[in-house]
Motif scaffolding. Structure first.
Motif, PDB file in Angstrom:
ATOM      1  N   ARG A   1     -37.051  22.667 -62.937  1.00  0.00           N
ATOM      2  CA  ARG A   1     -36.010  22.038 -62.114  1.00  0.00           C
ATOM      3  C   ARG A   1     -36.523  20.700 -61.577  1.00  0.00           C
ATOM      4  O   ARG A   1     -37.517  20.659 -60.849  1.00  0.00           O
ATOM      5  N   PRO A   2     -35.847  19.603 -61.898  1.00  0.00           N
ATOM      6  CA  PRO A   2     -36.334  18.298 -61.424  1.00  0.00           C
ATOM      7  C   PRO A   2     -35.971  18.067 -59.969  1.00  0.00           C
ATOM      8  O   PRO A   2     -34.955  18.564 -59.476  1.00  0.00           O
ATOM      9  N   ARG A   3     -36.786  17.316 -59.292  1.00  0.00           N
ATOM     10  CA  ARG A   3     -36.415  16.854 -57.951  1.00  0.00           C
ATOM     11  C   ARG A   3     -35.426  15.701 -58.123  1.00  0.00           C
ATOM     12  O   ARG A   3     -35.675  14.785 -58.902  1.00  0.00           O
ATOM     13  N   THR A   4     -34.320  15.756 -57.379  1.00  0.00           N
ATOM     14  CA  THR A   4     -33.225  14.806 -57.580  1.00  0.00           C
ATOM     15  C   THR A   4     -33.343  13.674 -56.565  1.00  0.00           C
ATOM     16  O   THR A   4     -33.025  13.840 -55.391  1.00  0.00           O
ATOM     17  N   TYR A   5     -33.803  12.505 -57.026  1.00  0.00           N
ATOM     18  CA  TYR A   5     -33.987  11.336 -56.170  1.00  0.00           C
ATOM     19  C   TYR A   5     -32.876  10.333 -56.492  1.00  0.00           C
ATOM     20  O   TYR A   5     -32.699   9.951 -57.648  1.00  0.00           O
ATOM     21  N   VAL A   6     -32.156   9.912 -55.468  1.00  0.00           N
ATOM     22  CA  VAL A   6     -30.992   9.051 -55.669  1.00  0.00           C
ATOM     23  C   VAL A   6     -31.170   7.744 -54.906  1.00  0.00           C
ATOM     24  O   VAL A   6     -31.400   7.756 -53.689  1.00  0.00           O
ATOM     25  N   LEU A   7     -31.055   6.626 -55.621  1.00  0.00           N
ATOM     26  CA  LEU A   7     -30.970   5.313 -54.982  1.00  0.00           C
ATOM     27  C   LEU A   7     -29.529   4.845 -55.136  1.00  0.00           C
ATOM     28  O   LEU A   7     -29.100   4.430 -56.208  1.00  0.00           O
ATOM     29  N   ALA A   8     -28.758   4.962 -54.058  1.00  0.00           N
ATOM     30  CA  ALA A   8     -27.354   4.554 -54.061  1.00  0.00           C
ATOM     31  C   ALA A   8     -27.274   3.062 -53.796  1.00  0.00           C
ATOM     32  O   ALA A   8     -27.868   2.563 -52.827  1.00  0.00           O
ATOM     33  N   VAL A   9     -26.562   2.332 -54.650  1.00  0.00           N
ATOM     34  CA  VAL A   9     -26.484   0.875 -54.519  1.00  0.00           C
ATOM     35  C   VAL A   9     -25.041   0.455 -54.282  1.00  0.00           C
ATOM     36  O   VAL A   9     -24.101   1.031 -54.837  1.00  0.00           O
TER      37      VAL A   9
ATOM     38  N   ARG B   1     -29.523  17.052 -52.372  1.00  0.00           N
ATOM     39  CA  ARG B   1     -29.924  18.289 -51.703  1.00  0.00           C
ATOM     40  C   ARG B   1     -30.805  19.146 -52.609  1.00  0.00           C
ATOM     41  O   ARG B   1     -31.527  20.015 -52.145  1.00  0.00           O
ATOM     42  N   GLU B   2     -30.718  18.942 -53.923  1.00  0.00           N
ATOM     43  CA  GLU B   2     -31.497  19.756 -54.856  1.00  0.00           C
ATOM     44  C   GLU B   2     -32.940  19.255 -54.904  1.00  0.00           C
ATOM     45  O   GLU B   2     -33.359  18.572 -55.827  1.00  0.00           O
ATOM     46  N   ASP B   3     -33.665  19.574 -53.828  1.00  0.00           N
ATOM     47  CA  ASP B   3     -35.095  19.286 -53.759  1.00  0.00           C
ATOM     48  C   ASP B   3     -35.380  17.794 -53.950  1.00  0.00           C
ATOM     49  O   ASP B   3     -36.279  17.407 -54.699  1.00  0.00           O
ATOM     50  N   GLY B   4     -34.598  16.949 -53.294  1.00  0.00           N
ATOM     51  CA  GLY B   4     -34.779  15.516 -53.487  1.00  0.00           C
ATOM     52  C   GLY B   4     -34.524  14.722 -52.233  1.00  0.00           C
ATOM     53  O   GLY B   4     -34.672  15.211 -51.113  1.00  0.00           O
ATOM     54  N   LEU B   5     -34.104  13.476 -52.407  1.00  0.00           N
ATOM     55  CA  LEU B   5     -33.807  12.606 -51.282  1.00  0.00           C
ATOM     56  C   LEU B   5     -32.828  11.521 -51.724  1.00  0.00           C
ATOM     57  O   LEU B   5     -32.635  11.271 -52.918  1.00  0.00           O
ATOM     58  N   LEU B   6     -32.226  10.875 -50.739  1.00  0.00           N
ATOM     59  CA  LEU B   6     -31.245   9.808 -50.968  1.00  0.00           C
ATOM     60  C   LEU B   6     -31.655   8.577 -50.184  1.00  0.00           C
ATOM     61  O   LEU B   6     -32.030   8.670 -49.013  1.00  0.00           O
ATOM     62  N   GLU B   7     -31.563   7.418 -50.817  1.00  0.00           N
ATOM     63  CA  GLU B   7     -31.698   6.132 -50.132  1.00  0.00           C
ATOM     64  C   GLU B   7     -30.514   5.281 -50.538  1.00  0.00           C
ATOM     65  O   GLU B   7     -30.027   5.358 -51.667  1.00  0.00           O
ATOM     66  N   HIS B   8     -30.027   4.458 -49.600  1.00  0.00           N
ATOM     67  CA  HIS B   8     -28.839   3.636 -49.833  1.00  0.00           C
ATOM     68  C   HIS B   8     -29.170   2.187 -49.524  1.00  0.00           C
ATOM     69  O   HIS B   8     -29.718   1.873 -48.463  1.00  0.00           O
ATOM     70  N   VAL B   9     -28.838   1.300 -50.452  1.00  0.00           N
ATOM     71  CA  VAL B   9     -29.104  -0.126 -50.286  1.00  0.00           C
ATOM     72  C   VAL B   9     -27.776  -0.880 -50.403  1.00  0.00           C
ATOM     73  O   VAL B   9     -27.088  -0.783 -51.422  1.00  0.00           O
ATOM     74  N   LEU B  10     -27.437  -1.625 -49.359  1.00  0.00           N
ATOM     75  CA  LEU B  10     -26.222  -2.434 -49.359  1.00  0.00           C
ATOM     76  C   LEU B  10     -26.464  -3.782 -50.032  1.00  0.00           C
ATOM     77  O   LEU B  10     -27.601  -4.195 -50.257  1.00  0.00           O
TER      78      LEU B  10
END
Length: 790
Positions: free
Chosen positions: A437-445, A459-468
């Motif tokens: 199961r991969p860790r789900t890392y999201v860079l929202a742009v 939420r699936e063992d990961g994190l979220l970052e958001h860049v405007l």
């Protein structure tokens, strides 16, 4: 007069790609700011950072240099972790503060006031409803009137969460232009204050334009200011500072309580001022690096890893989204070691896969060239991309894998509903063997990133970052990439003893790594001495524990941001519940109540700026009845002759096979029964006359609620018995957080029903409201105060 109130319609601009700047006023029919028409005369920014919560107050005064009344388009972009908490407009010397209203009600009032030749101010997220509002951090406003050779003053306040990464923090106000020419402020001032319970060091304000003169610089307090004339806003104002490593693995507790509630909202029908408001606390655990160094486990060390990059190449990713995604992609690949592996999935409507490769120089350059040679096209099939990424994670040899998503999250193909996509991904992720199961890392742009969906995916063992589009990327990007290959502190929890001392505690971070700050915010119902707080978790395979004993005071005013911080956390949890399970009225009602009570904008609430007198409830006689007539199919026209002299034709509704008209009953008509004469004409020209009666009723029904008790447990049913006037048509009981219930006549002496208190209701004092509506749509209510126990 129409022109005494500023008109502000805040809406998301969608006609073209929006690169928003902070506090720009563009003259009508212009594409850029034009200081020859509208110039920025004054700008003052006041920043108060209290332990990671930044309150930013912006005051701007624009001047009109023409002989005509001008209007402009005002654009303001929020940082990605910010929430608007206040808004006001000025008409000359008069400040017109905004109030929070339910979104639909605010829009109704806005339209009503416009019809009365009044220009109110409406600030809301997006212009096409709550769904769009969840995906925008950009506001724009139509400003009118700006008097000839006059000025117009605007005020906006927002709160922003300041992250801690690798024991460092970064805060910025985006002033550097992105799409527009740089503004120049004739007078510009910054007031800055930073307070921290954890000791700070190495404070810096690197902006050359805004040289911050420090008035105080101690381990727990930094104060400074900048003041200048004709200042060119060509760079962002920013500060950086470190948290002293000596304070690592310590726990601080902040508190705030005002037992007396604020003044009731002027829009409340029956405002109640409480003398026993709850208190609020925030527990902050500063996690050090333990036995390892700050760089342990990052891309330069640790066990080999597999990185699967999902790179969005749909048409929505044009302009700055593509540039920021590419910057992240290249930086990520060049930070891998030769023993690492990676694969690349370009996705739009279709997917293109670059097979698994070693992260050597040749493989990295090939992947970069592959992305450079690609073209943006089509829509976005996120499910197909995620499915392909999971297949890559399940491939032989893909161990210690990370699924890194670079996208705005806007699904246009395949499943597009957030709840369905999130449920599918959670199920597909869990179907993989645990080791794959991969860790789900999201860079929202982007300013319109679909954060509700991307947050759930992470939420699936990961994190979220958001860049405007407007904010500097270096700190966020470096922080995001440094966590690929590292493990967050596991099983991190806050426990409180005695347990009953606090309720409704929410974590403020989804995942916390070594060198970061883990925070929880909660409420406490009553003052209590010697409350024990303990944070415990697993860091690098070893237990980590921090404790503190603090008092929850009866009254404390040191950290006034805590009530709003708690309410925002509660609303975020409710919004995520809606994304997963769909909307329900009880959840929406609670979001609206919290936003109004603690004053911040949500997808379901708006700021409306009008004089308070226009918002106070008025008693209105029923003046808009509907007359409906069902006739023989041969009738081709119906005209009504009312007893007060009105002659009104009726309109045929084919879908209902009914004739209908609305009419205004004169305000001086007495309550009673009246007769209206009808003239009907058929296809052959024959005329018929009939009569119908209608009732004028201006007195609202009287409601009397009877309860056998007023204290209930969560999950219990409230047995309702209600007496109401004979003219009552419907009776509905409502309690915040619970589903409303319609009461029925028991055939004996009362209207009865059971209202079930939701299991997740927050303990505290609530208003049970029973509303009665009669045949003339008059409304009568009674409110009963009850207490919900844990």
């Amino acid at each position: 007069m129409k022109n005494i109130i500023l008109s502000l319609l805040i809406s998301l601009l969608t006609s073209a790609p929006l690169f928003a700047d902070a506090g720009v006023l563009i003259p009508r029919d212009k594409q850029q700011p034009d200081p020859a028409i509208l110039s920025l005369e004054e700008m003052e920014i006041t920043v108060r950072i209290d332990n990671g919560d930044a309150r930013v107050f912006v005051r701007q005064v624009f001047g009109n240099h023409t002989v005509t009344i001008e209007e402009g388009n005002y654009i303001f972009a929020l940082p990605s972790h910010a929430t608007i908490s206040d808004f006001a407009t000025w008409d000359g010397p008069t400040r017109i503060p905004a109030v929070i209203l339910e979104r639909k009600r605010a829009e109704e009032l806005y339209n009503q006031l416009k019809q009365q030749a009044i220009d109110p101010g409406l600030l809301q997220m997006g212009e096409r409803g709550s769904e769009e509002a969840k995906r925008t951090s950009v506001f724009s406003a139509r400003i009118v009137p700006i008097a000839a050779y006059g000025t117009k003053r605007l005020e906006i306040e927002y709160h922003e969460s300041i992250p801690v990464e690798n024991l460092k923090s970064y805060f910025a106000i985006p002033l550097r232009p992105d799409a527009y020419h740089a503004q120049s402020a004739r007078y510009f001032r910054i007031n800055f204050e930073l307070r921290s319970a954890h000791a700070i060091r190495n404070f810096q304000a690197p902006a050359k334009t805004f040289f911050l003169q420090l008035d105080q610089n101690t381990p727990h307090l930094v104060q400074g200011h900048f003041e200048g004339q004709y200042v060119n806003l060509g760079e962002d104002f920013s500060v950086t500072y470190d948290l002293d490593p000596a304070a690592s693995d310590t726990l601080q507790v902040l508190t705030y309580r005002n037992p007396i509630s604020a003044q009731p909202s002027p829009t409340e029908i029956a405002p109640v001022r409480s003398n026993n408001e709850p208190g609020f606390f925030e527990a902050e655990a500063l996690l050090g690096f333990g036995q390892s160094s700050a760089l342990a486990g990052n891309a330069a060390s640790g066990v080999p890893k597999t990185v699967i990059v999902l790179f969005d190449t749909s048409l929505s990713m044009q302009w700055e989204k593509l540039e920021r995604s590419y910057q992240a992609f290249e930086t990520l690949l060049r930070g891998l070691r030769p023993t690492d592996h990676f694969s690349l999935v370009l996705f739009n409507t279709e997917t293109q896969v670059l097979p698994m490769s070693s992260a050597d120089a040749g493989g990295i350059q090939h992947a970069i060239d592959f992305v450079r040679a690609s073209r943006l096209r089509g829509g976005t099939d996120i499910q197909r991309a995620l499915q392909t990424g999971l297949q890559q994670a399940a491939a032989p040899g893909a161990n210690n894998s990370y699924l890194v998503i670079l996208s705005d999250g806007g699904a246009t193909r395949g499943p597009i509903q957030n709840s369905k996509l999130a449920a599918w991904y959670a199920a597909a992720w869990k179907q993989l063997p645990e080791t794959q199961r991969p860790r789900t890392y999201v860079l929202a742009v982007g300013d319109d990133a679909n954060l509700p969906l991307l947050r759930i995916l992470a939420r699936e063992d990961g994190l979220l970052e958001h860049v405007l589009s407007t904010e500097p990327t270096d700190f966020k990007l470096n922080s995001f990439l440094s966590k690929i290959g590292r493990r967050p502190v596991g099983q991190l929890q806050l426990s409180i003893a005695p347990e009953a001392a606090a309720d409704s505690v929410y974590p403020l971070q989804d995942a916390t790594f070594s060198g970061s700050l883990a925070s929880w915010v909660g409420r406490y119902p009553a003052a209590q001495e010697k409350v024990s707080f303990k944070v415990h978790g697993v860091r690098d395979g070893s237990q980590v524990e921090m404790t503190n004993q603090a008092s929850l005071p009866r009254e404390s005013s040191d950290h006034p941001q805590l009530p709003r911080l708690w309410a925002r956390a509660r609303v975020d949890a409710l919004l995520e519940k809606i994304e997963r399970e769909g909307e329900d009225q009880a959840t929406i009602d609670e979001i609206i109540r919290l936003a109004r009570q603690y004053k911040f904008v949500t997808p379901y609430t708006s700021f409306l700026a009008v004089p308070r007198a226009l918002l106070r409830p008025r008693v209105i006689r029923p003046g808009d009845p509907i007359l409906r007539v069902k006739t023989d199919e041969s009738i081709v026209s119906v005209v009504a002759l009312f007893p007060f002299g009105l002659v009104q034709p009726l309109r045929y509704l084919s879908s209902e096979d009914t004739w209908q008209t609305r009419f205004l009953a004169p305000t001086d008509m007495q309550d009673g029964t009246y007769t209206v004469r009808l003239i009907l004409r058929d296809r052959l020209g024959h005329t018929y006359r009939e009569a119908k009666t209608f009732v004028i009723a201006s007195k609202p029904p009287v409601v009397q609620v009877k309860l056998d008790r007023k204290r209930f447990q969560r999950g219990q049913a409230i047995d309702l018995k209600v007496e109401a006037s004979e003219t009552t048509r419907t009776l509905v009981a409502r309690l915040e957080g619970s589903l409303p219930v319609q009461l029925r006549w028991d055939g004996k002496a009362a209207n009865t029903g059971e209202l079930f208190i939701a299991e997740d209701t927050i303990p505290g004092s609530y208003k049970l409201t029973v509303t009665a509506e009669d045949i003339a749509h008059n409304i009568g209510t009674q409110e009963v105060q009850i207490e919900v126990l844990p």
